[in-house]
Design an enzyme around this catalytic site. Structure first.
Site: not given
Ligand code: DCP
Length: 218
Positions: A21, A39, A19, A159, A16, A91-92
């Site tokens: 990543k 990412e 989480s 966010e 999520n 990542e992703r």
């Molecule tokens: N996002 C989205 N659609 C996608 C991928 C990501 O809308 N296909 C958005 C959701 C978040 C932002 O992009 O607002 C980054 O989300 P991620 O969960 O991919 O990355 P994080 O930075 O939250 O990862 P983490 O905190 O786990 O390192």
């Protein structure tokens, strides 16, 4: 080690929003022979000066399609990027874009069915025509309320408007995809880690994955 002629063991890190990543990928920076592809959030925040992430959260009905189209392009570029190491940690993926985020936006109605149909055709084309390699998925499993608190704390400006319900629905979509296997084509075996743990304990949890990830690098 040069692996120019053989493809790398490719690991996708999923979970999520919030989480951990990126922290997970950083844990593997200490090892040699591994390529880390974080990412491209910064690219999403600055495409020729435009912050697509901000536009998407500010006016989802108008910008969700544009945002997801660009996410897909940047993810595909990462999937296809040549690496010279035997292990590639990403990542992703284009899969979570499709099964989690685009699906969520379709259900919420922020993507019009016609827009969803166009993205779906892109995914189908990519799936059948462009090799996207995956050997292992690391699923950083979390509780929605815990990642919600983390998101509030890290205060990424775009966010701040994300409600808990959005995180809960995204959690269900990750679970459906990676645990309940509701899609026929889960691209690789799934290793589940407890990513609720706080930073002081999480290293031990991350270590549980080292053997499976590094087996190709050692
Ligand atoms: N996002 C989205 N659609 C996608 C991928 C990501 O809308 N296909 C958005 C959701 C978040 C932002 O992009 O607002 C980054 O989300 P991620 O969960 O991919 O990355 P994080 O930075 O939250 O990862 P983490 O905190 O786990 O390192």
């Amino acid at each position: 080690m040069n692996c120019a002629n053989s493809r790398p063991f490719t690991v996708l890190v999923e979970g999520n929003i919030g989480s951990g990543k990126t922290t997970f990928l950083e844990h593997f920076r200490q090892f040699e022979d591994i390529t880390l592809l974080t990412e491209p959030v910064e690219e999403w925040r600055n495409l020729k000066g435009w912050n697509l992430l901000d536009l998407m959260y500010s006016d989802p009905a108008k910008w969700a399609m544009t945002f997801q189209a660009y996410v897909s392009l940047t993810m595909l570029e990462m999937h296809r990027r040549p690496t010279s190491t035997p292990v590639k940690l990403m990542e992703r993926s284009i899969f979570s874009a499709k099964y989690c985020f685009v699906e969520q936006m379709k259900r919420l109605g922020t993507l019009h069915p016609a827009q969803f149909a166009v993205l779906d055709e892109w995914f189908k084309f990519i799936n059948t025509e462009i090799p996207v390699e995956a050997d292992l998925i690391v699923y950083l499993k979390t509780t929605p309320s815990i990642v919600y608190d983390r998101i509030k704390k890290r205060a990424r400006s775009e966010e701040q408007c994300v409600p808990l319900s959005y995180i809960e629905e995204l959690h269900k979509l990750h679970e459906d995809w990676l645990i309940n296997r509701t899609h026929a084509d889960c691209p690789a075996p799934v290793l589940v880690l407890d990513a609720d743990l706080d930073l002081s304990q999480i290293t031990e949890e991350y270590k549980k994955s080292e053997h499976q990830i590094l087996r190709k690098a050692v």
